[in-house]
Design a protein around this motif. Structure first.
Motif, PDB file in Angstrom:
ATOM      1  N   ALA A   1       0.820  -1.216   0.000  1.00  0.00           N
ATOM      2  CA  ALA A   1       0.000   0.000   0.000  1.00  0.00           C
ATOM      3  C   ALA A   1       0.853   1.266   0.000  1.00  0.00           C
ATOM      4  O   ALA A   1       0.527   2.250  -0.670  1.00  0.00           O
ATOM      5  CB  ALA A   1      -0.942  -0.009   1.205  1.00  0.00           C
TER       6      ALA A   1
ATOM      7  N   THR B   1      -9.197   1.321   1.100  1.00  0.00           N
ATOM      8  CA  THR B   1      -8.483   0.065   1.319  1.00  0.00           C
ATOM      9  C   THR B   1      -7.066   0.305   1.842  1.00  0.00           C
ATOM     10  O   THR B   1      -6.629  -0.334   2.808  1.00  0.00           O
ATOM     11  CB  THR B   1      -8.413  -0.739   0.014  1.00  0.00           C
ATOM     12  OG1 THR B   1      -9.742  -1.000  -0.451  1.00  0.00           O
ATOM     13  CG2 THR B   1      -7.682  -2.061   0.216  1.00  0.00           C
ATOM     14  N   ALA B   2      -6.351   1.236   1.196  1.00  0.00           N
ATOM     15  CA  ALA B   2      -4.954   1.463   1.559  1.00  0.00           C
ATOM     16  C   ALA B   2      -4.804   2.072   2.942  1.00  0.00           C
ATOM     17  O   ALA B   2      -3.890   1.708   3.696  1.00  0.00           O
ATOM     18  CB  ALA B   2      -4.293   2.356   0.514  1.00  0.00           C
TER      19      ALA B   2
ATOM     20  N   HIS C   1      -9.712   2.861  -3.460  1.00  0.00           N
ATOM     21  CA  HIS C   1      -8.278   2.648  -3.234  1.00  0.00           C
ATOM     22  C   HIS C   1      -7.846   3.240  -1.896  1.00  0.00           C
ATOM     23  O   HIS C   1      -7.147   2.592  -1.102  1.00  0.00           O
ATOM     24  CB  HIS C   1      -7.471   3.271  -4.366  1.00  0.00           C
ATOM     25  CG  HIS C   1      -6.017   3.431  -4.049  1.00  0.00           C
ATOM     26  ND1 HIS C   1      -5.157   2.355  -3.906  1.00  0.00           N
ATOM     27  CD2 HIS C   1      -5.274   4.546  -3.808  1.00  0.00           C
ATOM     28  CE1 HIS C   1      -3.943   2.799  -3.604  1.00  0.00           C
ATOM     29  NE2 HIS C   1      -3.995   4.118  -3.541  1.00  0.00           N
TER      30      HIS C   1
ATOM     31  N   ASN D   1      -1.522  10.905   2.532  1.00  0.00           N
ATOM     32  CA  ASN D   1      -1.526   9.568   3.094  1.00  0.00           C
ATOM     33  C   ASN D   1      -1.865   9.538   4.595  1.00  0.00           C
ATOM     34  O   ASN D   1      -1.667   8.513   5.249  1.00  0.00           O
ATOM     35  CB  ASN D   1      -0.168   8.877   2.878  1.00  0.00           C
ATOM     36  CG  ASN D   1      -0.069   8.276   1.485  1.00  0.00           C
ATOM     37  OD1 ASN D   1      -1.077   8.032   0.826  1.00  0.00           O
ATOM     38  ND2 ASN D   1       1.148   8.032   1.039  1.00  0.00           N
TER      39      ASN D   1
ATOM     40  N   GLN E   1       1.945   2.171  -3.582  1.00  0.00           N
ATOM     41  CA  GLN E   1       0.978   2.174  -4.677  1.00  0.00           C
ATOM     42  C   GLN E   1       0.859   3.526  -5.372  1.00  0.00           C
ATOM     43  O   GLN E   1       0.655   3.579  -6.583  1.00  0.00           O
ATOM     44  CB  GLN E   1      -0.379   1.686  -4.175  1.00  0.00           C
ATOM     45  CG  GLN E   1      -0.397   0.190  -3.896  1.00  0.00           C
ATOM     46  CD  GLN E   1      -1.751  -0.309  -3.434  1.00  0.00           C
ATOM     47  OE1 GLN E   1      -2.660   0.476  -3.178  1.00  0.00           O
ATOM     48  NE2 GLN E   1      -1.888  -1.618  -3.332  1.00  0.00           N
TER      49      GLN E   1
END
Length: 215
Positions: A100, A156-157, A153, A208, A103
């Protein structure tokens, strides 16, 4: 009316020719036209493109064009979808199986390198110089798809749930990414592919933090 025992043109069109079935011949001709469209739409304003020019580029007659597409708008849609599919496939392959944390880099690197290697894709999907109504409509439709995929995405990450903050951020990032890629492709932003990749990753990596998406 066709003579008894003598096939009419429709029957002949369905028969194998040199061992190639009719459906396969149709698919091949359609792909020839789409390949020609990738070249032409990468250089020519879609509004100025003619069926004759498309057929000349593909080495086919107008009969085969209308065998595959109802009109020029349907053709432009098919070419746009082909470009989208190629970018989506290469990007998905790049991020599959990658941790992750890596990505973002894998996905952005794949996108930039794909459009650097094939500028036709970048022009069709990102260039603000194109104002064709069909392309603008297709971009809007696909943008919604990519926003939804981006949401999934991130959820999930980063292990966060869906939220308005997440939706707003995804729209912001993808919209900015499209605009920035367009500026890079046009030469307004002058950077090597690797410099451009590093910059985009530096911007996206600041997102992030899971706390950004919790309401």
């Amino acid at each position: 009316m066709a003579e008894v025992g003598r096939p009419d043109s429709a029957d002949r069109a369905q028969r194998p020719y040199r061992g190639v079935q009719a459906g396969e011949r149709l698919a091949r001709r359609r792909q020839q036209l789409i390949d020609a469209g990738m070249d032409l739409l990468g250089q020519t304003d879609p509004d100025d493109l003619t069926v004759r020019a498309i057929c000349t580029k593909a080495g086919l007659t107008a009969r085969y064009f209308y065998e595959a597409f109802a009109d020029k708008d349907a053709f432009i849609e098919a070419v746009f979808d082909a470009a989208t599919a190629k970018l989506a496939t290469t990007t998905q392959a790049a991020v599959t199986g990658v941790p992750a944390a890596d990505q973002n880099r894998a996905g952005i690197t794949s996108i930039v390198r794909t459009i650097a290697e094939d500028p036709r894709i970048g022009r069709l999907l990102f260039s603000t110089e194109l104002s064709n109504a069909v392309i603008l409509r297709m971009r809007a439709q696909r943008a919604e798809l990519f926003v939804n995929l981006g949401d999934l995405h991130i959820q999930t990450a980063l292990r966060v749930g869906g939220s308005n903050r997440l939706k707003a951020t995804t729209n912001f990032v993808l919209g900015g990414l499209r605009q920035t890629i367009s500026a890079w492709l046009s030469g307004e932003v002058v950077m090597s592919s690797e410099e451009f990749i590093d910059l985009l990753i530096a911007i996206v990596d600041d997102l992030n933090d899971p706390s950004l998406f919790r309401e």
